[in-house]
Each structure stands twice: as structure tokens, then as C-alpha cells.
Scaffold this motif. Sequence first.
Motif, PDB file in Angstrom:
ATOM      1  N   GLY A  61       4.279  -0.242  11.916  1.00  0.00           N
ATOM      2  CA  GLY A  61       2.966   0.283  11.559  1.00  0.00           C
ATOM      3  C   GLY A  61       1.929  -0.791  11.283  1.00  0.00           C
ATOM      4  N   GLU A  62       2.221  -2.034  11.651  1.00  0.00           N
ATOM      5  CA  GLU A  62       1.275  -3.121  11.409  1.00  0.00           C
ATOM      6  C   GLU A  62       0.418  -3.359  12.654  1.00  0.00           C
ATOM      7  OE1 GLU A  62       1.268  -7.871  10.158  1.00  0.00           O
ATOM      8  OE2 GLU A  62       3.164  -6.769  10.443  1.00  0.00           O
ATOM      9  N   ARG A  63      -0.852  -3.583  12.452  1.00  0.00           N
ATOM     10  CA  ARG A  63      -1.769  -3.847  13.558  1.00  0.00           C
ATOM     11  C   ARG A  63      -1.802  -5.354  13.837  1.00  0.00           C
ATOM     12  NH1 ARG A  63      -5.909   0.249  14.399  1.00  0.00           N
ATOM     13  NH2 ARG A  63      -5.407   2.087  13.148  1.00  0.00           N
ATOM     14  N   VAL A  64      -1.649  -5.731  15.078  1.00  0.00           N
ATOM     15  CA  VAL A  64      -1.679  -7.136  15.493  1.00  0.00           C
ATOM     16  C   VAL A  64      -2.738  -7.300  16.569  1.00  0.00           C
ATOM     17  CG1 VAL A  64       0.729  -7.590  14.882  1.00  0.00           C
ATOM     18  CG2 VAL A  64       0.152  -6.741  17.162  1.00  0.00           C
ATOM     19  N   ARG A  65      -3.197  -8.525  16.669  1.00  0.00           N
ATOM     20  CA  ARG A  65      -4.258  -8.830  17.629  1.00  0.00           C
ATOM     21  C   ARG A  65      -3.848 -10.014  18.485  1.00  0.00           C
ATOM     22  NH1 ARG A  65     -10.498 -10.457  15.986  1.00  0.00           N
ATOM     23  NH2 ARG A  65     -11.126 -11.275  18.036  1.00  0.00           N
TER      24      ARG A  65
END
Length: 240
Positions: A61-65
Motif C-alpha cells: 500500500g505504499e506509493r513509490v515514484r
Amino acid sequence: MSQVTEDTVARPEPVEPPRVSHRRAALIVVASLAGAGVLVGALWAWLAPPIGVVVGLTRGGERVRGYVGNEADHLFLAAFLVPGFLTVVAVIAAVLVWRWRAHRGPLMAGALAVGSMVAAGLAAGVGAGLARLRYGVVDVASAPVSPEHRVHYAVEAGSVFFGHSPLQIAATIVFPAGIAALVYALCTLATPRDDLGAWPPAEPIVLRYPYAPATDQVQVTDPVPTEADVPPVDPSSPSR
């Protein structure tokens, strides 16, 4: 012996008085470079390559870029365009300011350096602002990703600086001023006159040196022999 002198330095060429004062000329240089900086910023916003960005949602559920492919190289290319454009402006401005013959001198050199730094700051500010209006800002927190659609692609503008530290920003702003000062200094060194041909013209230092006149030529002839120089004749010697 009489002493003769001769001038070795020619009279300077006449210089027409300027139509504007030196201070006003310096302000014109700074204002012109400021306008050039705005144009450079607009040109950068049009030519700088955009950067493809991907925002993903991990299983936790972690957003990465991240960046798509080799799009991260555009970060360096976009930042390099700013000092590249400003270098061209600095060289052209230094030559044009030097061509303004009546105002040559330290005041114009200072105005050229200050104007170059103002142009760099305006170019970076205008370029970054127009690029943001064109591409927007990638907001990772509000990116439309979900467990069903875990990947979101976006486009962001390149950076006008190589980094966000004060030293990197200051180097980008001061760099064109150094280039302009260097070109102006080279033009100064190539000028044989101390006043650089500016107004008001300074009287040249006339070098005078003495030289001796040519001496009279003396004609040297063979000396007339005397009786002392003639050897005695021996009467016993046979005659020829």
C-alpha cells in the motif's frame, strides 16, 4: 652635440562624445540583459525536454515514484540548457557592450556582470514558472492509483538547476557573469590604449628618445714618406 627628439606615439583617433551619460548607459545594459533573461526563460520552457514519471502502488500500500526508461537523463539535459543559453547571451552581450566605445571602462564591466546575474535569475524563474504552467506538478499523494490500477504515468518539467542546494543555485547564477567578464577582459587586453578609446579621451604618453647625429666622414689618405722613413742606400750593393 645637439640633441634631437622624435615622437614615437601617434595621436589618438578622435572619439565622439556619448549621447547618454555613463550611469544611464550602465542601466541600459542591465535592463537589456534582464529582458534577454526573460526571453531565455521562455525559450528554455519551450525547448527543455519533459520527463516521464511513473507512480506505482506496492503490495504493502505504499506509493513509490520512478522514471520511465532513460527519462532521468533529461534532468541533467534540462538543467544544462540554462547555463548554455546564458553563456551565449553573456558572450554576445560582452561583445556588444565593448562595441559601445564611448562607455568602455570599469563601470560598464560591472554593469555587464550585474546584468548577467540578473538575466540568470530571471531566466531560471521565468523558465520554471512557464514549465510548471505547461506540465503541472506531479503529486504522488493524489495520484490515481488503486489495487486495481497500480501504475500511473505522468509528465513533469525538467529542473532549471542541477540541485536545490544554495551553492548549486549560486553557481548557476554567477556562471554567466564570469563568462561575460572574461570576454570583456580579453577585449581590454587587446587594446593598446590606456583609456580603451572611451570618452573622455586621455592624452597619450609620448615617448621621446635622444639620438646622436651622424658624424662627418673623414677621408683617410696614405701618409707622405719622409727622409726618416726612407732606408739608406748601400753604395757597394749592385745596381739593377
